[in-house]
Design a protein around this motif. Sequence first.
Motif, PDB file in Angstrom:
ATOM      1  N   HIS A  91      -7.544   7.043   4.499  1.00 31.23           N
ATOM      2  CA  HIS A  91      -7.789   6.212   3.071  1.00 31.23           C
ATOM      3  C   HIS A  91      -9.311   6.433   2.903  1.00 31.23           C
ATOM      4  CE1 HIS A  91      -3.839   3.737   3.158  1.00 31.23           C
ATOM      5  NE2 HIS A  91      -3.569   5.254   2.794  1.00 31.23           N
ATOM      6  N   THR A 139     -10.667  -0.936   1.115  1.00 33.86           N
ATOM      7  CA  THR A 139     -10.922  -2.071   0.055  1.00 33.86           C
ATOM      8  C   THR A 139     -12.281  -1.815  -0.310  1.00 33.86           C
ATOM      9  OG1 THR A 139      -9.061  -3.072   1.293  1.00 33.86           O
ATOM     10  CG2 THR A 139     -10.353  -4.289  -0.623  1.00 33.86           C
ATOM     11  N   GLN A 195      -6.416  -3.405  -1.475  1.00 34.22           N
ATOM     12  CA  GLN A 195      -6.239  -2.127  -1.870  1.00 34.22           C
ATOM     13  C   GLN A 195      -5.187  -2.017  -3.001  1.00 34.22           C
ATOM     14  OE1 GLN A 195      -5.774   0.331   1.806  1.00 34.22           O
ATOM     15  NE2 GLN A 195      -6.590  -1.151   2.974  1.00 34.22           N
ATOM     16  N   GLU A 197     -13.233   1.447  -2.180  1.00 33.15           N
ATOM     17  CA  GLU A 197     -12.724   1.731  -3.344  1.00 33.15           C
ATOM     18  C   GLU A 197     -13.481   0.629  -4.601  1.00 33.15           C
ATOM     19  OE1 GLU A 197     -10.369   2.894  -6.873  1.00 33.15           O
ATOM     20  OE2 GLU A 197     -11.246   3.701  -4.914  1.00 33.15           O
ATOM     21  N   ILE A 219       1.017  -1.166  -0.031  1.00 37.21           N
ATOM     22  CA  ILE A 219      -0.026   0.158  -0.054  1.00 37.21           C
ATOM     23  C   ILE A 219       0.816   1.261  -0.077  1.00 37.21           C
ATOM     24  CG2 ILE A 219      -1.518   1.349   1.367  1.00 37.21           C
ATOM     25  CD1 ILE A 219      -2.913  -1.318   2.179  1.00 37.21           C
TER      26      ILE A 219
END
Length: 395
Positions: free
Chosen positions: A257, A189, A126, A192, A83
Amino acid sequence: MRYKPFLLALTLGLGLAAPILPVHAAPPAAAVPSVSYTSADVMRLTEKVADYQIASLAAGLVPAHASGDTPDPKNWVQGALFIGLTALADHSDNPLYKQVVLQRGEANHWELGKRLYHADDHAIGQVYLWAARHGAGPDAIAPLRKSYDTILEFQPTVGLEHREYTDPRGVDCGQRWCWADALFMAPATWLELANQTGEAKYRDYAVKEFWATTDYLYDKTEHLYYRDSRFFERRGPHGERVFWSRGDGWVFAGLAHIIPLMPQGADRAHMETVFKEMAAKLISIQKADGYWSPSLLADPATSVPESSGTAFYVYGLAWGIKAGLLDAKSYEPAVRKGWAALVRSVHPDGKLGYVQSIGDQPDNVSYDDTQYYGVGAFLMAGTAVADLQLDRRKK
């Protein structure tokens, strides 16, 4: 060899063939490098740390005191590193970092870890989602989507109370996000994936589980997260509550994030409030040397340096300033002090030190201790600090 996919990337010419030599003692004060806040110098050091770690991976080297699953290329330990490498790939002109990320996904066949429900085995997702947006295409997220569809069809029903790891019944709450670290590993995760597919069901699940965990673990007085329910009643040597630096670091970086992936609305606004509450608390307990104590409320005069939690906090604070959530005048001093501390954690050859080993609570740590996830946090911190262009701002 397990790390064979990296060997081609290493031929791209970064001079990484030098032997990796251990350093066993912190440098004397006179040898500590001066700190430059120019974006170019921040990126130069960030790439140096990344290059050291990539070379170590390519050589099959595992850090001392690593867990048995550290070599697993789908595990959270390396997932956190990758990441960080995606953040570096977004900021660097060197194609190596993108190539390394894409090769890792291909070598993994874009698969998550073995445990369907466990957040730790979702972190690498991710990386796949980033890869899907950077040349790998939809094939990079097909296995992830299949796994998450299964979870949605058979949603876990266990509670969030965390048993001791020595309990022979196991920690069944791990089917959900019952420990602080999980808020870095999994929610981004899910969110997104929702954004890439247009399927709101993934976002709905992530938001529901995020608030369940937050309502359970977030201390609304201290504005910090307990690592898990076992710490509700634990106290330190001076009667202080025990909040683990890296545990809260996972959450704080996770929020950085999560928030950009959320649509405008009540849930995002509430997440921003939690983030700002944490940020205010964190700068109030930063140590004079720029680090945060492994146990956040411990005596700062006697606590040791620790770089992984510190890197997550520097990352989150720098991101928050750049995103307009945190006042620059109030928070930049903490970023500067934190980055200076991180610079002192880097060995001359690029190895990152002062990383507490894998665990679930505050522990001792030394200058020579390193782990992959600490490097991932450092790469996120470095790129976020570079974004601030601190040399162009008034102190």
